[in-house]
Design an enzyme around this catalytic site. Structure first.
Site, PDB file in Angstrom:
ATOM      1  N   PHE A  46     -13.643  51.276  39.114  1.00  0.00           N
ATOM      2  CA  PHE A  46     -14.276  50.360  40.065  1.00  0.00           C
ATOM      3  C   PHE A  46     -14.882  49.202  39.261  1.00  0.00           C
ATOM      4  CE2 PHE A  46     -14.496  54.472  42.298  1.00  0.00           C
ATOM      5  CZ  PHE A  46     -13.959  54.125  43.523  1.00  0.00           C
ATOM      6  N   PHE A  70     -18.259  50.855  37.062  1.00  0.00           N
ATOM      7  CA  PHE A  70     -18.109  52.237  36.608  1.00  0.00           C
ATOM      8  C   PHE A  70     -16.720  52.772  36.948  1.00  0.00           C
ATOM      9  CE2 PHE A  70     -19.100  53.069  41.029  1.00  0.00           C
ATOM     10  CZ  PHE A  70     -18.442  54.264  41.331  1.00  0.00           C
ATOM     11  N   GLU A  84     -14.823  56.497  38.078  1.00  0.00           N
ATOM     12  CA  GLU A  84     -15.061  57.874  38.529  1.00  0.00           C
ATOM     13  C   GLU A  84     -14.019  58.788  37.887  1.00  0.00           C
ATOM     14  OE1 GLU A  84     -14.128  58.507  42.641  1.00  0.00           O
ATOM     15  OE2 GLU A  84     -14.739  60.604  42.571  1.00  0.00           O
ATOM     16  N   ILE A  85     -14.504  59.831  37.237  1.00  0.00           N
ATOM     17  CA  ILE A  85     -13.570  60.826  36.709  1.00  0.00           C
ATOM     18  C   ILE A  85     -13.362  61.859  37.804  1.00  0.00           C
ATOM     19  CG2 ILE A  85     -13.291  62.689  35.029  1.00  0.00           C
ATOM     20  CD1 ILE A  85     -14.617  60.890  32.994  1.00  0.00           C
ATOM     21  N   VAL A  86     -12.133  61.996  38.228  1.00  0.00           N
ATOM     22  CA  VAL A  86     -11.859  62.815  39.396  1.00  0.00           C
ATOM     23  C   VAL A  86     -11.468  64.240  38.996  1.00  0.00           C
ATOM     24  CG1 VAL A  86     -10.535  62.934  41.526  1.00  0.00           C
ATOM     25  CG2 VAL A  86     -11.145  60.717  40.576  1.00  0.00           C
ATOM     26  N   CYS A 128     -10.302  66.714  35.512  1.00  0.00           N
ATOM     27  CA  CYS A 128     -10.164  66.774  34.067  1.00  0.00           C
ATOM     28  C   CYS A 128      -9.766  68.203  33.719  1.00  0.00           C
ATOM     29  CB  CYS A 128     -11.521  66.408  33.448  1.00  0.00           C
ATOM     30  SG  CYS A 128     -11.671  66.866  31.740  1.00  0.00           S
ATOM     31  N   LEU A 138     -18.757  58.171  35.813  1.00  0.00           N
ATOM     32  CA  LEU A 138     -19.472  59.097  36.689  1.00  0.00           C
ATOM     33  C   LEU A 138     -18.509  60.199  37.066  1.00  0.00           C
ATOM     34  CD1 LEU A 138     -21.376  56.715  39.162  1.00  0.00           C
ATOM     35  CD2 LEU A 138     -22.338  58.022  37.268  1.00  0.00           C
ATOM     36  N   ILE A 177     -17.876  56.599  45.232  1.00  0.00           N
ATOM     37  CA  ILE A 177     -17.459  57.821  44.556  1.00  0.00           C
ATOM     38  C   ILE A 177     -17.326  58.967  45.566  1.00  0.00           C
ATOM     39  CG2 ILE A 177     -19.871  58.349  43.978  1.00  0.00           C
ATOM     40  CD1 ILE A 177     -18.897  59.543  41.371  1.00  0.00           C
ATOM     41  N   TYR A 227     -18.699  65.835  45.962  1.00  0.00           N
ATOM     42  CA  TYR A 227     -18.179  67.210  46.026  1.00  0.00           C
ATOM     43  C   TYR A 227     -19.331  68.189  46.167  1.00  0.00           C
ATOM     44  CZ  TYR A 227     -13.879  65.148  44.273  1.00  0.00           C
ATOM     45  OH  TYR A 227     -12.763  64.386  44.133  1.00  0.00           O
TER      46      TYR A 227
HETATM   47  N1  ACO Z   1     -18.411  75.212  29.384  1.00  0.00           N
HETATM   48  C1  ACO Z   1     -19.073  74.955  28.255  1.00  0.00           C
HETATM   49  N2  ACO Z   1     -18.492  74.431  27.185  1.00  0.00           N
HETATM   50  C2  ACO Z   1     -17.186  74.183  27.243  1.00  0.00           C
HETATM   51  C3  ACO Z   1     -16.413  74.429  28.379  1.00  0.00           C
HETATM   52  C4  ACO Z   1     -17.081  74.981  29.481  1.00  0.00           C
HETATM   53  N3  ACO Z   1     -16.448  75.272  30.596  1.00  0.00           N
HETATM   54  N4  ACO Z   1     -15.132  74.074  28.113  1.00  0.00           N
HETATM   55  C5  ACO Z   1     -15.114  73.620  26.866  1.00  0.00           C
HETATM   56  N5  ACO Z   1     -16.337  73.683  26.354  1.00  0.00           N
HETATM   57  C6  ACO Z   1     -16.771  73.277  25.048  1.00  0.00           C
HETATM   58  C7  ACO Z   1     -15.900  73.822  23.944  1.00  0.00           C
HETATM   59  O1  ACO Z   1     -16.325  75.091  23.515  1.00  0.00           O
HETATM   60  C8  ACO Z   1     -16.116  72.782  22.881  1.00  0.00           C
HETATM   61  O2  ACO Z   1     -17.363  72.964  22.283  1.00  0.00           O
HETATM   62  P1  ACO Z   1     -17.559  72.850  20.687  1.00  0.00           P
HETATM   63  O3  ACO Z   1     -17.063  71.481  20.329  1.00  0.00           O
HETATM   64  O4  ACO Z   1     -19.023  73.000  20.475  1.00  0.00           O
HETATM   65  O5  ACO Z   1     -16.748  73.941  20.101  1.00  0.00           O
HETATM   66  C9  ACO Z   1     -16.197  71.506  23.700  1.00  0.00           C
HETATM   67  O6  ACO Z   1     -16.618  71.886  24.983  1.00  0.00           O
HETATM   68  C10 ACO Z   1     -14.893  70.770  23.814  1.00  0.00           C
HETATM   69  O7  ACO Z   1     -13.791  71.613  23.644  1.00  0.00           O
HETATM   70  P2  ACO Z   1     -12.345  71.070  23.664  1.00  0.00           P
HETATM   71  O8  ACO Z   1     -11.459  72.041  22.940  1.00  0.00           O
HETATM   72  O9  ACO Z   1     -12.312  69.681  23.199  1.00  0.00           O
HETATM   73  O10 ACO Z   1     -12.022  71.063  25.204  1.00  0.00           O
HETATM   74  P3  ACO Z   1     -10.792  71.749  25.951  1.00  0.00           P
HETATM   75  O11 ACO Z   1      -9.522  71.275  25.396  1.00  0.00           O
HETATM   76  O12 ACO Z   1     -10.999  73.208  26.029  1.00  0.00           O
HETATM   77  O13 ACO Z   1     -10.974  71.102  27.401  1.00  0.00           O
HETATM   78  C11 ACO Z   1     -11.812  71.428  29.613  1.00  0.00           C
HETATM   79  C12 ACO Z   1     -12.147  71.246  28.139  1.00  0.00           C
HETATM   80  C13 ACO Z   1     -11.036  70.233  30.104  1.00  0.00           C
HETATM   81  C14 ACO Z   1     -13.105  71.544  30.410  1.00  0.00           C
HETATM   82  C15 ACO Z   1     -10.951  72.695  29.719  1.00  0.00           C
HETATM   83  O14 ACO Z   1     -11.701  73.773  29.261  1.00  0.00           O
HETATM   84  C16 ACO Z   1     -10.469  72.999  31.117  1.00  0.00           C
HETATM   85  O15 ACO Z   1      -9.420  72.544  31.505  1.00  0.00           O
HETATM   86  N6  ACO Z   1     -11.211  73.810  31.869  1.00  0.00           N
HETATM   87  C17 ACO Z   1     -10.828  74.202  33.184  1.00  0.00           C
HETATM   88  C18 ACO Z   1     -10.871  73.061  34.176  1.00  0.00           C
HETATM   89  C19 ACO Z   1     -12.254  72.473  34.332  1.00  0.00           C
HETATM   90  O16 ACO Z   1     -13.233  73.159  34.429  1.00  0.00           O
HETATM   91  N7  ACO Z   1     -12.308  71.141  34.378  1.00  0.00           N
HETATM   92  C20 ACO Z   1     -13.481  70.362  34.615  1.00  0.00           C
HETATM   93  C21 ACO Z   1     -13.793  70.388  36.055  1.00  0.00           C
HETATM   94  S1  ACO Z   1     -14.887  69.150  36.566  1.00  0.00           S
HETATM   95  C22 ACO Z   1     -13.955  67.787  36.841  1.00  0.00           C
HETATM   96  O17 ACO Z   1     -12.774  67.806  36.740  1.00  0.00           O
HETATM   97  C23 ACO Z   1     -14.606  66.499  37.243  1.00  0.00           C
END
Ligand code: ACO
Length: 765
Positions: free
Chosen positions: A502, A507, A509-511, A513, A545, A576, A579
């Site tokens: 936007f 900003f 919006e991350i939808v 991830c 955001l 935004i 949820y």
């Molecule tokens: N809670 C707490 N810490 C976490 C989580 C979690 N759920 N997931 C990863 N981390 C930490 C990791 O341990 C790491 O910490 P460190 O650097 O201290 O070791 C750090 O975050 C980053 O780790 P990466 O290896 O870079 O991240 P990864 O490739 O695992 O991707 C992601 C992270 C995208 C959240 C992945 O775990 C995933 O796909 N999870 C399931 C889907 C999800 O929950 N997505 C987010 C939903 S919210 C949204 O989309 C707006």
């Protein structure tokens, strides 16, 4: 046909280690429109003038006088207005210097004023041979410019040549040095192109091992050389090609370039500057796209002629280098164009500098012209020093002793502390993974590969975010207003971040991830987010955001997100998507941070600090003999009596007067004892109340004991007093769990104690 021609050196030749081994012939372009017309290509004009100059320098004096007489005003008595002797038998145009005019007669009358040739050259009678040769050099340049003016078809260029022609004629008449009467003098923009490219190398590649960095520096050097020999398109050609461009701005730069860089390459009586040293981003922007295209085309054509060791460099690395540089050239917020970009801090390598390595084919006539451009580079490197800054020399010296963090083998101790994204970054460099920002478009023909990736993303998101309806994910991933930064491994999507920008609201919006399950916790999530940050800095959006899933809050926190939202509510409400059950988090970006390299830079900085500390310690280290009193049966000694401690502790804060110290400490102790959280520490811990206390705590202390010690004048220094108080606190923390009441009391009392100590002036506030 509107694109400018490329007379630069062969690409392969630009890759010599050290000074570029480029053949001289390819280096000297002629004036546009004029070089070719003389029949022997770009190098012809300049080489021919050089030969003519050499010939004229060895001619007899009368011949030199005749040549100069043509450009000298008549000095005969009376108001003779003739400003150049003209022979009775006019030579063909352009004037010739050869054998036809062998017989020179100083008595020959001028065709226009009838005074003799001698009358026109009286002022040269006592002039040294050296000065004569200098003036003759200008004469030949004037004659060459004369042909340029006549043969040039482009009106703007013709006009500039004519001005230069007049300027050089005037300097012969006045026997002066040709000085361009421009309102501004070079440099015309700061930082220069050279500095910008230098910064680019530091900004993007300082983390590379030194061998690879060297390769990049060679690429950069070659690129700068190409710019210095790049033939700019004329303003009218440019108007046709890019009609909406800033025409006046381009024309101004084109004129400067003709006067200061291009014409001096064949008229060496004009002061010459390198394009890369006196122009900056504006000129680079106007040539970059076309130049990149032509350089790549040239590389393709020269492909078979390239020596094997240079093939990868030119065919693989160079295109990538140019693409990366292009982004920085056209970005509005790239830090490489900032005046205070700190050169040396990140990489500490020698700046790339083309000026000195240039094999100029002529000796500068004006001694100071090289000097004028050289210090520019160093001046630009300087940024105001801040008090306490570590000297750059020291940093560079330390840098040289640091092992490249990237080069450290996996098995080393450091790898246990590697940054989370390090493995992903290495994989990206090796080409194992790729990052692409993609999206669906309703106006463009669908690209099969992109559609496949979008389907892949939809699958990853659906699996990883099971609470989101699949249809909803599909709708957003394929919505043209949303884009997705996708992570590709072996041609397959393994993760991504779907977002909506936007720009008007400032900003994004991350939808969604997500990273596919078997690839999580390998650093991909971090590297994805870092790429997304850099992408946004380029697009000048500095806030993210997102509504983070309960389980993902930890991940977002580690990526710099917080629940404390910096974007004003009015900016995002209604934009935004909201949820339920998710937490709104935001992240503010800093445009000066190269996020994908950040952890490497920090690591390097840590190494520097570590080395600096080691150096300092080596300077101040003093080894005292060990303590022997314990062998003699002494159980306990005051800390202060340990050799070495007292010296460090004895700073000027110590109160010299023992009575004054006594009353100050008494006062503090009184306050501490009356504090409401002092109750657990008033008396020695009773064995019955705390079983095993004295097995755990070897040096007990309490406020009552401290009062007794004070009374007996044990506290001869404030350090002794503070050590006992600290002992009370540490003992408590050691014996009790953090959530206990005692532990909390110790924390509060400690804070209070230090406030009182500071108030009393015993330690710095
Ligand atoms: N809670 C707490 N810490 C976490 C989580 C979690 N759920 N997931 C990863 N981390 C930490 C990791 O341990 C790491 O910490 P460190 O650097 O201290 O070791 C750090 O975050 C980053 O780790 P990466 O290896 O870079 O991240 P990864 O490739 O695992 O991707 C992601 C992270 C995208 C959240 C992945 O775990 C995933 O796909 N999870 C399931 C889907 C999800 O929950 N997505 C987010 C939903 S919210 C949204 O989309 C707006």
């Amino acid at each position: 046909t509107a694109e400018p021609s490329f007379p630069g050196p062969a690409l392969a030749a630009g890759f010599g280690q050290g000074s570029p081994a480029i053949g001289a012939a390819g280096l000297v372009p002629a004036a546009p429109g004029a070089g070719g017309t003389e029949g022997s290509g770009a190098a012809g004009g300049s080489a021919r003038i050089a030969a003519k100059k050499a010939q004229l320098h060895s001619s007899p004096r009368p011949k030199k006088l005749e040549k100069l007489g043509v450009y000298s005003s008549c000095k005969a008595e009376g108001p003779c207005k003739c400003n150049g002797w003209k022979s009775q038998n006019p030579p063909p145009t352009p004037p010739q210097t050869d054998q036809q005019t062998n017989t020179v007669n100083l008595q020959e009358p001028c065709r226009s004023c009838s005074h003799t040739l001698g009358d026109h050259v009286t002022h040269l009678e006592h002039v040294s041979e050296e000065e004569m040769n200098r003036l003759l050099g200008i004469v030949l340049d004037v004659e060459y410019l004369y042909t340029c003016v006549h043969k040039e078809e482009d009106a703007d260029t013709k006009q500039v040549y004519f001005s230069l022609f007049k300027l050089l004629r005037k300097s012969i008449l006045q026997m002066g040095k040709p000085m361009l009467e421009a309102q501004e003098t070079p440099p015309f923009e700061k930082p220069s192109i050279e500095q910008g490219v230098n910064n680019f190398v530091q900004y993007k590649f300082s983390h590379l091992p030194s061998k690879e960095r060297q390769t990049i520096m060679e690429l950069a050097k070659m690129f700068l050389n190409q710019i210095n020999y790049w033939q700019l398109e004329t303003p009218s050609q440019r108007r046709q090609r890019v009609p909406n461009d800033d025409a006046a701005g381009y024309k101004a730069n084109y004129t400067r370039w003709l006067c200061y860089c291009n014409a001096p390459q064949f008229c060496d009586s004009l002061p010459r500057y390198e394009t890369t040293q006196i122009f900056g981003r504006t000129l680079l922007r106007s040539v970059f796209t076309v130049m990149r295209k032509q350089l790549l085309e040239q590389a393709r054509q020269e492909k078979d002629k390239l020596p094997p060791e240079k093939r990868t460099l030119i065919l693989t690395h160079f295109p990538k280098f140019l693409s990366m540089l292009e982004e920085e050239v056209y970005s509005h917020s790239s830090p490489i164009w900032s005046q205070d970009f700190l050169v040396g801090a990140a990489g500490g390598q020698i700046p790339i500098h083309t000026g000195k390595t240039h094999p100029h084919t002529h000796t500068p006539v004006l001694g100071e012209k090289r000097k004028a451009s050289e210090p520019l580079h160093h001046e630009e490197n300087k940024r105001p020093r801040i008090l306490g800054d570590i000297p750059m020399d020291l940093i560079n010296e330390v840098m040289a002793t640091i092992t490249d963090p990237v080069a450290i083998p996996e098995t080393s101790l450091l790898s246990a502390h590697s940054a989370r994204d390090e493995a992903a970054r290495l994989e990206e460099r090796r080409g194992v993974i790729e990052f692409h920002v993609i999206g669906n478009s309703l106006s463009q023909k669908p690209n099969k590969r992109i559609l496949m990736w979008l389907v892949g993303l939809q699958n990853v998101f659906s699996h990883q975010l099971p609470r989101m309806p699949k249809e909803y994910i599909t709708r957003l991933v394929f919505d043209p207003k949303h884009k997705t930064l996708s992570l590709i491994k072996d041609g397959r999507v393994i993760g991504g971040i779907c977002f909506r920008m936007f720009p008007s609201q400032g900003f994004t919006e991350i939808v969604f991830c997500a990273v596919t399950s078997n690839e999580q916790v390998k650093g991909y999530g971090t590297h994805l987010m870092n790429h997304l940050k850099e992408y946004h800095i380029k697009h000048e959006i500095l806030n993210f955001l997102t509504y983070a899933d309960e389980y993902a809050i930890g991940y977002f926190k580690k990526q710099g997100f917080s629940k404390d939202i910096k974007v004003p509510k009015a900016k995002y409400v209604g934009y935004i998507k909201d949820y339920e059950g998710a937490t709104l988090m935001g992240c503010e970006l800093n445009p000066s941070i190269p996020y994908t390299e950040f952890s490497v830079i920090i690591k390097k900085q840590k190494e520097i600090i570590k080395k600096l500390i080691e150096r300092k310690q080596a300077q101040i280290r003093k080894v005292y003999p060990g303590l022997s009193c314990f062998k003699d049966g002494v159980r306990q000694i005051p800390i202060e009596s340990i050799p070495g401690i007292r010296t460090r502790a004895g700073n000027q804060k110590e109160l010299k007067d023992p009575d004054q110290l006594y009353s100050t400490l008494k006062n503090i102790l009184q306050h501490v004892k009356s504090h409401q959280n002092a109750w657990p520490f008033m008396e020695p811990v009773k064995k019955t109340e705390a079983p095993g206390y004295y097995q755990v705590i070897r040096f007990p202390m309490d406020l009552k004991t401290m009062s007794e010690r004070l009374k007996s004048r044990y506290y001869t220094t404030r350090k002794l007093f503070m050590a006992d108080m600290q002992r009370i606190v540490t003992n408590c923390r050691e014996y009790n769990p953090p959530e206990s009441e005692y532990y909390k009391c110790a924390n509060i009392l400690e804070k209070f104690f230090y406030t009182k100590i500071k108030e009393a002036g015993l330690i710095e506030k």
